[in-house]
Enzyme design. Structure first.
Site, PDB file in Angstrom:
ATOM      1  N   LYS A   1       5.930 -11.139 -10.957  1.00 59.46           N
ATOM      2  CA  LYS A   1       4.543 -11.586 -10.809  1.00 59.46           C
ATOM      3  C   LYS A   1       4.480 -13.078 -10.477  1.00 59.46           C
ATOM      4  O   LYS A   1       3.672 -13.511  -9.655  1.00 59.46           O
ATOM      5  CB  LYS A   1       3.775 -11.276 -12.090  1.00 59.46           C
ATOM      6  CG  LYS A   1       3.637  -9.763 -12.318  1.00 59.46           C
ATOM      7  CD  LYS A   1       3.219  -9.443 -13.737  1.00 59.46           C
ATOM      8  CE  LYS A   1       2.994  -7.956 -13.934  1.00 59.46           C
ATOM      9  NZ  LYS A   1       2.750  -7.622 -15.357  1.00 59.46           N
TER      10      LYS A   1
ATOM     11  N   ALA B   1      -4.344   8.302 -11.460  1.00 64.85           N
ATOM     12  CA  ALA B   1      -5.287   9.262 -12.046  1.00 64.85           C
ATOM     13  C   ALA B   1      -6.555   8.551 -12.507  1.00 64.85           C
ATOM     14  O   ALA B   1      -7.671   9.071 -12.354  1.00 64.85           O
ATOM     15  CB  ALA B   1      -4.613  10.000 -13.206  1.00 64.85           C
TER      16      ALA B   1
ATOM     17  N   LYS C   1       4.170  -4.776  -7.933  1.00 64.62           N
ATOM     18  CA  LYS C   1       4.701  -6.148  -7.978  1.00 64.62           C
ATOM     19  C   LYS C   1       6.133  -6.217  -7.461  1.00 64.62           C
ATOM     20  O   LYS C   1       6.518  -7.184  -6.808  1.00 64.62           O
ATOM     21  CB  LYS C   1       4.637  -6.711  -9.398  1.00 64.62           C
ATOM     22  CG  LYS C   1       5.464  -5.937 -10.417  1.00 64.62           C
ATOM     23  CD  LYS C   1       4.805  -5.919 -11.789  1.00 64.62           C
ATOM     24  CE  LYS C   1       4.791  -4.499 -12.286  1.00 64.62           C
ATOM     25  NZ  LYS C   1       3.741  -4.086 -13.126  1.00 64.62           N
TER      26      LYS C   1
ATOM     27  N   GLY D   1       0.393   8.545  -5.322  1.00 68.01           N
ATOM     28  CA  GLY D   1       0.678   8.380  -6.740  1.00 68.01           C
ATOM     29  C   GLY D   1      -0.529   8.775  -7.574  1.00 68.01           C
ATOM     30  O   GLY D   1      -1.659   8.367  -7.284  1.00 68.01           O
TER      31      GLY D   1
HETATM   32  N1  NAP Z   1       0.386   1.318 -15.734  1.00 66.80           N
HETATM   33  C1  NAP Z   1      -0.186   0.121 -15.685  1.00 66.80           C
HETATM   34  O1  NAP Z   1      -0.891  -0.253 -16.613  1.00 66.80           O
HETATM   35  C2  NAP Z   1       0.021  -0.762 -14.492  1.00 66.80           C
HETATM   36  C3  NAP Z   1      -0.539  -2.056 -14.487  1.00 66.80           C
HETATM   37  C4  NAP Z   1      -0.402  -2.873 -13.357  1.00 66.80           C
HETATM   38  C5  NAP Z   1       0.320  -2.398 -12.275  1.00 66.80           C
HETATM   39  N2  NAP Z   1       0.887  -1.157 -12.303  1.00 66.80           N
HETATM   40  C6  NAP Z   1       1.629  -0.708 -11.129  1.00 66.80           C
HETATM   41  O2  NAP Z   1       0.967   0.424 -10.582  1.00 66.80           O
HETATM   42  C7  NAP Z   1       1.926   1.280  -9.960  1.00 66.80           C
HETATM   43  C8  NAP Z   1       1.792   2.676 -10.548  1.00 66.80           C
HETATM   44  O3  NAP Z   1       2.030   2.599 -11.947  1.00 66.80           O
HETATM   45  P1  NAP Z   1       1.746   3.837 -12.917  1.00 66.80           P
HETATM   46  O4  NAP Z   1       1.871   3.316 -14.295  1.00 66.80           O
HETATM   47  O5  NAP Z   1       0.504   4.555 -12.530  1.00 66.80           O
HETATM   48  O6  NAP Z   1       3.028   4.777 -12.579  1.00 66.80           O
HETATM   49  P2  NAP Z   1       3.277   6.297 -13.060  1.00 66.80           P
HETATM   50  O7  NAP Z   1       2.357   6.652 -14.168  1.00 66.80           O
HETATM   51  O8  NAP Z   1       4.747   6.398 -13.263  1.00 66.80           O
HETATM   52  O9  NAP Z   1       2.850   7.160 -11.774  1.00 66.80           O
HETATM   53  C9  NAP Z   1       3.592   7.146 -10.583  1.00 66.80           C
HETATM   54  C10 NAP Z   1       3.029   8.206  -9.645  1.00 66.80           C
HETATM   55  O10 NAP Z   1       3.751   8.107  -8.428  1.00 66.80           O
HETATM   56  C11 NAP Z   1       4.266   9.397  -8.103  1.00 66.80           C
HETATM   57  N3  NAP Z   1       5.573   9.285  -7.445  1.00 66.80           N
HETATM   58  C12 NAP Z   1       6.738   8.787  -7.943  1.00 66.80           C
HETATM   59  N4  NAP Z   1       7.703   8.870  -7.024  1.00 66.80           N
HETATM   60  C13 NAP Z   1       7.163   9.453  -5.936  1.00 66.80           C
HETATM   61  C14 NAP Z   1       7.667   9.833  -4.667  1.00 66.80           C
HETATM   62  N5  NAP Z   1       8.950   9.624  -4.350  1.00 66.80           N
HETATM   63  N6  NAP Z   1       6.827  10.399  -3.779  1.00 66.80           N
HETATM   64  C15 NAP Z   1       5.535  10.612  -4.103  1.00 66.80           C
HETATM   65  N7  NAP Z   1       4.999  10.284  -5.284  1.00 66.80           N
HETATM   66  C16 NAP Z   1       5.808   9.713  -6.190  1.00 66.80           C
HETATM   67  C17 NAP Z   1       4.416  10.119  -9.403  1.00 66.80           C
HETATM   68  O11 NAP Z   1       4.407  11.503  -9.093  1.00 66.80           O
HETATM   69  P3  NAP Z   1       4.519  12.660 -10.201  1.00 66.80           P
HETATM   70  O12 NAP Z   1       3.122  12.757 -10.734  1.00 66.80           O
HETATM   71  O13 NAP Z   1       4.925  13.847  -9.374  1.00 66.80           O
HETATM   72  O14 NAP Z   1       5.536  12.153 -11.190  1.00 66.80           O
HETATM   73  C18 NAP Z   1       3.178   9.636 -10.162  1.00 66.80           C
HETATM   74  O15 NAP Z   1       2.053  10.397  -9.808  1.00 66.80           O
HETATM   75  C19 NAP Z   1       3.286   0.620 -10.186  1.00 66.80           C
HETATM   76  O16 NAP Z   1       3.610  -0.177  -9.073  1.00 66.80           O
HETATM   77  C20 NAP Z   1       3.040  -0.260 -11.396  1.00 66.80           C
HETATM   78  O17 NAP Z   1       3.913  -1.383 -11.435  1.00 66.80           O
HETATM   79  C21 NAP Z   1       0.734  -0.345 -13.387  1.00 66.80           C
END
Ligand code: NAP
Ligand code: NAP
Lengths: 410, 410
Positions: free
Chosen positions: A193, A20, A93, A14
């Site tokens: 959570k 990133a 989560k 991811g």
């Molecule tokens: N964002 C926050 O502030 C935050 C806070 C706490 C926890 N989290 C948790 O952290 C995790 C990631 O969140 P995020 O906000 O970073 O998500 P995001 O921005 O939607 O990024 C998801 C990443 O996973 C990749 N992905 C999705 N489906 C895939 C698959 N089938 N095979 C391979 N790669 C795949 C996507 O690829 P592409 O680049 O190709 O789309 C993207 O790079 C989640 O579990 C979320 O609940 C996030």
């Protein structure tokens, strides 16, 4: 498990908001991490929908970071990584609230670490504190503000007096709410959570489906006005607590007395209060989301995994998850301003054994607004009374009930 | 180091407030600890002034808990325990603030753990969070309320309007202040804790003697009145922060803007805020002292020592500890109510390049009370101006200066 010399190799699944940010943060902190752990961490492969090969990344890694989110394929990758003897760090989560027991069992079986600090309250180190500092504490209760979006919305409604829908739009514009905010505002995100926190605090299996949950969609500006007039906080609160030999895990809006440590947590912050007789209470707060913040929590887990142990021990008890608990309530009603109305309503309450603590009535032309606070009562009994009240012909709008959290420590 | 089967044997040095609480808590939590660690902890010997033999206890223990306090013989016992290959857990802030580098070096050399969560903020898990969750964070600043006695006194002065001496007496009666409270109220106790936090946060040696320190003895009811009128908190604040490539570590009373996370910490609580770019900020709070609370923190350390690693790595940098920093100030003066007085005072400030942000003047018969807040200025320059102002013939009492912490995050 880890190569004993050379770099410590990390496979990153991811590369979105958090992935990133981690890829950017890790090289900046690599020297410090090497100072602390003796090993230099390095990202050896990245998987997204369009690039990378999972098997190749797995083979080249000492540890896998899962930042894809959702259940599949995240679950499959996490299991395969652990079965291959790799440590896993995740921020997912949903995965843990639904498949935690399976995953923790595999981690124990394979002798690897499964770490998940970022899954619950972003950078707020509640998982570590529960698992380590409080590993032997008898936790009585956890209260948490564990969804930053809904906390931001309630704070803004309180600050500006604006209506829910308008503040939600503003939150989306500012990036504090997603295009589809449903899981944030309906309490489901917080419920996942709280399921994880309850599992760790009470050492008993807890599944997302067992968490009773209510969101903030029906909160109106006058509920917040009432809160302000009485110096209360109005928050979306997650609760996990012991009741009658079992536990209750739930998420709902609640009024908090002014000196409650969560009452002053405003904006997109998260905060968690852990209560236990020996410690009294600990409160931790900080940003609950955001790329760099969440990535920092992930990095703390990576470092801990680079140094040895700490697994999630098997649960040792199986506590009943109770759905019906005792609570005080605020009850908001718009009624026809006729002589008998108050006595009919208090009559219904009385029949249900519910005792009224305070009543405020305000005239609104032909109608009146009635706000009551009732003493603690079994929720099922209270809701039965509210259902009866809703059928009274004097009611102008459906009654609105919000829980009230009263002072216990002083 | 630990016997691989059978009980995990703990030698207890000191059986006072904390030691006795630990001796009571440990058996209650032994089964849970065995569940988590696989080993059953057991106290195998207790040393006080009147009972126990150190050598015997040492020989029988896997881990030694030092709860004697002070420098000697605590230092000697801790060193001998580590040299004998035993882990050590201590709550002794003085020992670590004055001899930390020596002790951490011996721990590394002997491959044992030296843990000290309870030394800084009681049950608030700031040491663990700094050493583990934030092991690779670039910490910018720590603000702490790390002395519960002085925080209780300031809270009570704010609540009741009573004078310092009266509230101190009341605090002694209630057990929130010792018979000899000097180290608590003069900032020395907080200074030792801030030295330890700065060492961990900035990875550079910091000795107690390098901490600039001022207590709460001169705070008057009208300072707290001023704080209340402006919605500010007035707290004894410890600060450790990076300045110009070096660091500053200090303890002094300070006004905090209302939304600062420490502004709402009242009573005998401790709280610490850690700021860093990637994490924004984390705040942790809880009881800062008390037998069972402190013993709980000690127990968390014991459990972590029962599972392997985490040592305090050698410091990697040697940062200059800066004594003169920039701060905003509140300046309280009682003056003769004559026409020229305000212009003479602002004249002195102007000569020193100090710019005034606000002035409040209240008549008091022939005299007047002048309260000014000035914009941030180098402290040495501000104090030079205050010294000049003190010599003005219009001054009725010595001017009183208190730092003001302004909003930085929003
Ligand atoms: N964002 C926050 O502030 C935050 C806070 C706490 C926890 N989290 C948790 O952290 C995790 C990631 O969140 P995020 O906000 O970073 O998500 P995001 O921005 O939607 O990024 C998801 C990443 O996973 C990749 N992905 C999705 N489906 C895939 C698959 N089938 N095979 C391979 N790669 C795949 C996507 O690829 P592409 O680049 O190709 O789309 C993207 O790079 C989640 O579990 C979320 O609940 C996030
Ligand atoms: N009290 C708190 O709330 C708190 C909070 C945080 C940290 N701490 C720290 O915890 C440590 C212990 O504090 P405390 O409040 O428990 O102290 P305390 O009540 O004064 O107890 C000290 C104990 O050490 C023993 N002792 C003193 N000198 C000794 C010697 N030369 N040889 C052997 N034993 C000796 C005393 O023996 P006798 O029984 O024979 O007098 C007593 O049992 C201190 O470092 C303190 O700073 C305390």
């Amino acid at each position: 498990m880890t190569s004993s010399a050379g770099p410590f190799r990390i496979g990153l699944l991811g590369h979105g908001t958090v992935g990133a940010a981690l890829a950017e943060l890790l090289p900046q902190r690599a020297a410090q991490i090497e100072h602390v752990t003796g090993l230099r961490p390095e990202i050896v492969g990245v998987l997204t929908r369009s690039r990378g090969d999972f098997e190749q990344i797995l083979a080249a890694s000492d540890l896998v970071v899962e930042l894809i989110g959702g259940i599949e394929p995240a679950r499959d990758y996490v299991i395969r990584a652990m079965r291959a003897g790799k440590h896993v760090v995740t921020a997912n989560k949903q995965l843990l609230a639904q498949h935690g027991e399976e995953l923790w069992a595999i981690a124990r079986e394979c002798g690897v670490q499964l770490r998940f600090e970022a899954a619950v309250a972003g950078v707020v180190p509640v998982i570590r504190v529960l698992q380590e500092s409080l590993a032997a504490a008898h936790v009585e209760r956890i209260h948490g503000i564990v969804n930053g979006t809904s906390n931001f919305i309630l704070s803004e409604m309180a600050r500006t007096g604006a209506a829910y829908a308008d503040v939600l739009k503003e939150a989306q514009r500012l990036g504090y709410a997603e295009a589809d905010p449903s899981e944030d505002v309906n309490g489901k995100d917080a419920a996942a959570k709280m399921a994880i926190l309850a599992r760790l605090a009470f050492d008993t299996p807890v599944h997302l489906d067992q968490v009773v949950c209510e969101g903030i969609e029906r909160i109106g500006p006058d509920d917040l006005e009432y809160a302000r007039d009485l110096g209360l906080g109005l928050k979306l609160i997650g609760t996990a607590e012991r009741v009658d030999g079992g536990i209750s895990v739930r998420v709902h809006p609640a009024f908090l007395y002014a000196r409650h440590p969560l009452a002053s947590i405003d904006g997109p912050f998260n905060a968690v209060t852990v209560e236990s007789e020996a410690i009294t209470e600990i409160t931790m707060s900080g940003p609950g989301a955001g790329g760099p913040q969440t990535a920092s929590a992930v990095l703390g887990d990576v470092i801990s995994a680079m140094i040895p142990p700490a697994s999630t021990p098997e649960t040792s008890v199986r506590l009943e998850v109770v759905a019906d608990v005792v609570s005080a309530f605020y009850l908001h009603m718009e009624v026809a301003d006729t002589p008998g109305v108050l006595s009919r309503i208090t009559g219904v309450l009385g029949e249900h054994g519910i005792s009224v603590k305070s009543v405020v009535q305000k005239g609104l032309g032909d109608n009146a607004r009635l706000v009551m606070v009732v003493h603690p009562v079994l929720e099922s009994r209270f809701f039965a009374a509210v259902e009866r009240i809703a059928t009274l012909t004097e009611l102008r709008t459906p009654p609105r009930a919000i829980r009230v959290i009263e002072e216990e420590f002083s």
